[in-house]
Design a protein around this motif. Structure first.
Motif, short mmCIF file in Angstrom:
data_model
loop_
_atom_site.label_atom_id
_atom_site.label_comp_id
_atom_site.label_asym_id
_atom_site.label_seq_id
_atom_site.Cartn_x
_atom_site.Cartn_y
_atom_site.Cartn_z
N TYR A 187 -16.03 3.03 -3.50
CA TYR A 187 -15.79 3.86 -4.81
C TYR A 187 -15.22 4.89 -4.82
CZ TYR A 187 -18.47 8.07 -5.85
OH TYR A 187 -19.11 9.40 -6.37
N ARG A 188 -15.55 5.84 -3.58
CA ARG A 188 -13.88 7.45 -3.67
C ARG A 188 -12.18 6.52 -4.43
NH1 ARG A 188 -13.30 12.06 -0.73
NH2 ARG A 188 -11.36 12.45 -0.23
N GLN A 189 -12.51 5.32 -3.63
CA GLN A 189 -10.96 5.48 -4.48
C GLN A 189 -10.38 5.52 -6.02
OE1 GLN A 189 -9.91 2.33 -0.75
NE2 GLN A 189 -8.37 4.08 -0.38
N GLU A 223 -2.26 13.41 -2.04
CA GLU A 223 -2.74 14.14 -1.38
C GLU A 223 -4.18 13.34 -0.61
OE1 GLU A 223 -3.38 15.69 2.29
OE2 GLU A 223 -0.97 15.87 1.28
N LEU A 224 -4.53 13.15 -1.99
CA LEU A 224 -6.68 12.67 -1.57
C LEU A 224 -6.01 10.91 -1.52
CD1 LEU A 224 -7.58 13.27 -5.44
CD2 LEU A 224 -8.03 14.08 -3.34
N GLU A 225 -5.05 10.60 -1.49
CA GLU A 225 -4.98 9.14 -0.97
C GLU A 225 -4.32 8.61 0.81
OE1 GLU A 225 -5.47 5.00 -0.18
OE2 GLU A 225 -6.27 6.49 -1.89
N LYS A 226 -3.77 10.03 0.51
CA LYS A 226 -3.50 10.26 2.10
C LYS A 226 -5.02 10.43 2.69
CE LYS A 226 -0.47 13.65 5.21
NZ LYS A 226 1.01 13.94 4.59
N GLN A 227 -5.74 11.66 2.33
CA GLN A 227 -6.05 11.64 3.30
C GLN A 227 -7.41 10.40 3.22
OE1 GLN A 227 -7.23 14.58 4.39
NE2 GLN A 227 -5.30 15.57 3.97
#
Length: 280
Positions: free
Chosen positions: A193-195, A129-133
């Motif tokens: 950075y986030r990924q 879900e984080l990657e989807k966002q």
């Protein structure tokens, strides 16, 4: 940029108006509503988290709200002294960041001990879900070209300023246009950075959470996120902070007596809201 211009040092919950005070006082169930977007916790996990949330909110109300209030009172005092320099705004930025660091460092040790209670399925669901966002953010960013994003940023910044100080003069509109054009885009660096940090956390949770040193390693990840940043992101962020501080200094100097009164009233309203929360 909104957080600096409108509320500035209130970094946890927006403290303007009854609805936001309601949100602060009901952060436990709002947090679960937010978490449910990423992972479904079972009863045992919710029970474990409940005790920590109660402790966190007690600590935050007793310790942190007074820090926010003190900074806002200092900004209000500085505003009463005619002008606030870019250097002074930069110091306020640094102080505001410390609020977030204290919250992060307070909750991270307990999060590191709670993390192993997630199942593999929950971990995979959450990071999917984080990657989807992430992809939604990337797609939204790519739908606009540089000129469109610049125009939108100028419009948003002017609207935020208008909410805080009232109707803008032509000079003030021009100040915002001039300084907004000097900002450097950090989006690609920030997404990288986030990924990167999400991938590191995902792998750690799947492969290492049963190891004796997991809690310490995961705590290090949570409290030292800069280790996953490119140097370029830090440089761009520092540049943008300097530009933003200079813009706020220019706007502060340009305030009319009526605008200054409105800004002072807005700050006092937030200070009063914090006082109310401290007494609840």
């Amino acid at each position: 940029m909104k957080k600096y211009l409108l509320l500035f040092s209130v970094l946890s919950i927006l403290l303007t108006g009854c609805s936001s005070k309601f949100a602060y006082n009901n952060i436990d169930w709002l947090m679960y509503w937010y978490i449910d977007d990423y992972v479904e916790l079972d009863k045992r996990q919710k029970s474990l988290l409940d005790g920590h949330v109660d402790q966190w909110m007690t600590w935050h109300r007793q310790e942190e709200l007074s820090e926010y209030k003190a900074q806002l009172e200092h900004i209000k005092w500085q505003l009463s002294q005619e002008t606030i320099s870019a250097q002074q705004w930069g110091q306020q930025f640094d102080n505001a960041k410390l609020h977030w660091v204290r919250v992060r460092d307070h909750v991270s040790p307990e999060l590191a001990h709670l993390a192993p209670h997630l199942s593999d399925e929950q971990v995979n669901t959450m990071f999917a879900e984080l990657e989807k966002q992430n992809q939604k953010r990337i797609e939204k960013h790519q739908r606009k070209n540089f000129e469109q994003r610049l125009t939108e940023n100028i419009k948003d910044t002017q609207e935020n300023a208008r909410e805080f100080i009232g109707k803008l003069s032509p000079e003030q509109k021009n100040i915002i246009v001039t300084y907004t054009d000097k900002f450097q885009s950090s989006f690609d660096l920030w997404m990288t950075y986030r990924q990167r940090i999400q991938q590191a956390a995902h792998g750690m949770l799947l492969k290492e959470r049963s190891k004796p040193d997991f809690a310490q390693k995961f705590l290090t990840l949570l409290t030292h996120p800069e280790a996953y940043q490119d140097e370029g992101l830090a440089l761009v962020s520092a540049h943008n902070n300097q530009v933003y501080a200079a813009m706020l200094a220019a706007l502060t100097t340009s305030l009319s007596p009526k605008q200054k009164r409105k800004a002072m009233d807005e700050l006092q309203d937030i200070i009063d809201d914090i006082s109310d929360l401290q007494e609840d």
